[in-house]
Motif scaffolding. Structure first.
Motif, PDB file in Angstrom:
ATOM      1  N   LEU A 102       0.812  -1.209   0.000  1.00  0.00           N
ATOM      2  CA  LEU A 102       0.000   0.000   0.000  1.00  0.00           C
ATOM      3  C   LEU A 102       0.847   1.260   0.000  1.00  0.00           C
ATOM      4  CD1 LEU A 102      -2.539  -1.120   2.749  1.00  0.00           C
ATOM      5  CD2 LEU A 102      -2.819  -1.272   0.260  1.00  0.00           C
ATOM      6  N   TYR A 103       2.031   1.175   0.586  1.00  0.00           N
ATOM      7  CA  TYR A 103       2.933   2.324   0.673  1.00  0.00           C
ATOM      8  C   TYR A 103       4.371   1.821   0.726  1.00  0.00           C
ATOM      9  CZ  TYR A 103       5.639   6.176   2.451  1.00  0.00           C
ATOM     10  OH  TYR A 103       6.597   7.134   2.587  1.00  0.00           O
ATOM     11  N   VAL A 104       5.262   2.488   0.021  1.00  0.00           N
ATOM     12  CA  VAL A 104       6.694   2.223   0.101  1.00  0.00           C
ATOM     13  C   VAL A 104       7.411   3.568   0.158  1.00  0.00           C
ATOM     14  CG1 VAL A 104       6.554   0.028  -1.151  1.00  0.00           C
ATOM     15  CG2 VAL A 104       7.011   2.120  -2.413  1.00  0.00           C
ATOM     16  N   ASN A 105       8.514   3.617   0.898  1.00  0.00           N
ATOM     17  CA  ASN A 105       9.242   4.883   0.963  1.00  0.00           C
ATOM     18  C   ASN A 105      10.422   4.877  -0.010  1.00  0.00           C
ATOM     19  OD1 ASN A 105      11.126   3.332   2.364  1.00  0.00           O
ATOM     20  ND2 ASN A 105      11.271   4.723   4.092  1.00  0.00           N
ATOM     21  N   GLY A 108      15.851  -1.184  -6.083  1.00  0.00           N
ATOM     22  CA  GLY A 108      16.086  -0.784  -7.472  1.00  0.00           C
ATOM     23  C   GLY A 108      14.816  -0.644  -8.285  1.00  0.00           C
ATOM     24  N   PHE A 109      13.666  -0.891  -7.653  1.00  0.00           N
ATOM     25  CA  PHE A 109      12.373  -0.729  -8.317  1.00  0.00           C
ATOM     26  C   PHE A 109      11.809   0.656  -8.033  1.00  0.00           C
ATOM     27  CE2 PHE A 109      12.381  -5.395  -7.563  1.00  0.00           C
ATOM     28  CZ  PHE A 109      12.271  -5.814  -8.884  1.00  0.00           C
ATOM     29  N   SER A 110      11.045   1.200  -8.961  1.00  0.00           N
ATOM     30  CA  SER A 110      10.373   2.471  -8.729  1.00  0.00           C
ATOM     31  C   SER A 110       9.196   2.261  -7.783  1.00  0.00           C
ATOM     32  CB  SER A 110       9.854   3.042 -10.051  1.00  0.00           C
ATOM     33  OG  SER A 110       8.742   2.279 -10.504  1.00  0.00           O
ATOM     34  N   LEU A 145       4.518  -0.847  -5.891  1.00  0.00           N
ATOM     35  CA  LEU A 145       3.101  -0.865  -5.520  1.00  0.00           C
ATOM     36  C   LEU A 145       2.285  -1.833  -6.369  1.00  0.00           C
ATOM     37  CD1 LEU A 145       2.538   2.910  -4.752  1.00  0.00           C
ATOM     38  CD2 LEU A 145       2.793   1.024  -3.119  1.00  0.00           C
ATOM     39  N   ALA A 146       2.846  -2.273  -7.474  1.00  0.00           N
ATOM     40  CA  ALA A 146       2.178  -3.273  -8.317  1.00  0.00           C
ATOM     41  C   ALA A 146       2.556  -4.695  -7.893  1.00  0.00           C
ATOM     42  CB  ALA A 146       2.538  -3.045  -9.781  1.00  0.00           C
ATOM     43  N   ILE A 186       9.115  -9.299  -2.825  1.00  0.00           N
ATOM     44  CA  ILE A 186      10.315  -8.551  -2.458  1.00  0.00           C
ATOM     45  C   ILE A 186      10.924  -9.013  -1.137  1.00  0.00           C
ATOM     46  CG2 ILE A 186       9.675  -6.514  -3.787  1.00  0.00           C
ATOM     47  CD1 ILE A 186       8.986  -5.180  -1.073  1.00  0.00           C
ATOM     48  N   ALA A 187      10.193  -9.817  -0.364  1.00  0.00           N
ATOM     49  CA  ALA A 187      10.721 -10.335   0.905  1.00  0.00           C
ATOM     50  C   ALA A 187      11.822 -11.348   0.620  1.00  0.00           C
ATOM     51  CB  ALA A 187       9.610 -10.983   1.716  1.00  0.00           C
ATOM     52  N   HIS A 188      12.804 -11.419   1.501  1.00  0.00           N
ATOM     53  CA  HIS A 188      13.884 -12.391   1.345  1.00  0.00           C
ATOM     54  C   HIS A 188      13.296 -13.796   1.443  1.00  0.00           C
ATOM     55  CE1 HIS A 188      17.489 -14.724   2.072  1.00  0.00           C
ATOM     56  NE2 HIS A 188      18.165 -13.702   1.583  1.00  0.00           N
ATOM     57  N   PRO A 189      13.656 -14.706   0.547  1.00  0.00           N
ATOM     58  CA  PRO A 189      13.087 -16.061   0.553  1.00  0.00           C
ATOM     59  C   PRO A 189      13.226 -16.791   1.889  1.00  0.00           C
ATOM     60  CG  PRO A 189      14.347 -15.709  -1.445  1.00  0.00           C
ATOM     61  CD  PRO A 189      14.592 -14.507  -0.563  1.00  0.00           C
ATOM     62  N   ASP A 190      14.340 -16.562   2.585  1.00  0.00           N
ATOM     63  CA  ASP A 190      14.544 -17.230   3.874  1.00  0.00           C
ATOM     64  C   ASP A 190      13.553 -16.750   4.927  1.00  0.00           C
ATOM     65  OD1 ASP A 190      16.634 -18.596   2.724  1.00  0.00           O
ATOM     66  OD2 ASP A 190      18.196 -17.374   3.665  1.00  0.00           O
TER      67      ASP A 190
END
Length: 70
Positions: A33-36, A44-46, A51-52, A58-62
């Motif tokens: 919902l929100y990213v800073n 490295g993503f916009s 938000l898409a 994006i969470a670390h697999p571990d």
């Protein structure tokens, strides 16, 4: 520095969170919902790309299994 229209509409608390040098996100049910700005720099993503995405993209697999248990 010039600010975007979206940044001008952020409540003051979100402006502070955006200025912090630590990656922060808000999600509900896995949907971001929100990213800073720091998360943008870290991944490295916009902001629009993030938000898409879903949180677990994006969470670390571990950490994913542990996070899903909570």
């Amino acid at each position: 520095a010039a600010t975007s229209a979206a940044e001008q509409q952020l409540p003051d608390c979100l402006k502070l969170i955006d200025a912090i040098g630590v990656a922060i996100l808000l999600h509900r049910g896995g949907r971001l919902l929100y990213v800073n700005t720091a998360l943008e720099a870290l991944t490295g993503f916009s902001r629009a790309e993030l938000l898409a995405m879903e949180f677990f993209e994006i969470a670390h697999p571990d950490a994913c299994e542990l996070i899903r248990q909570d």
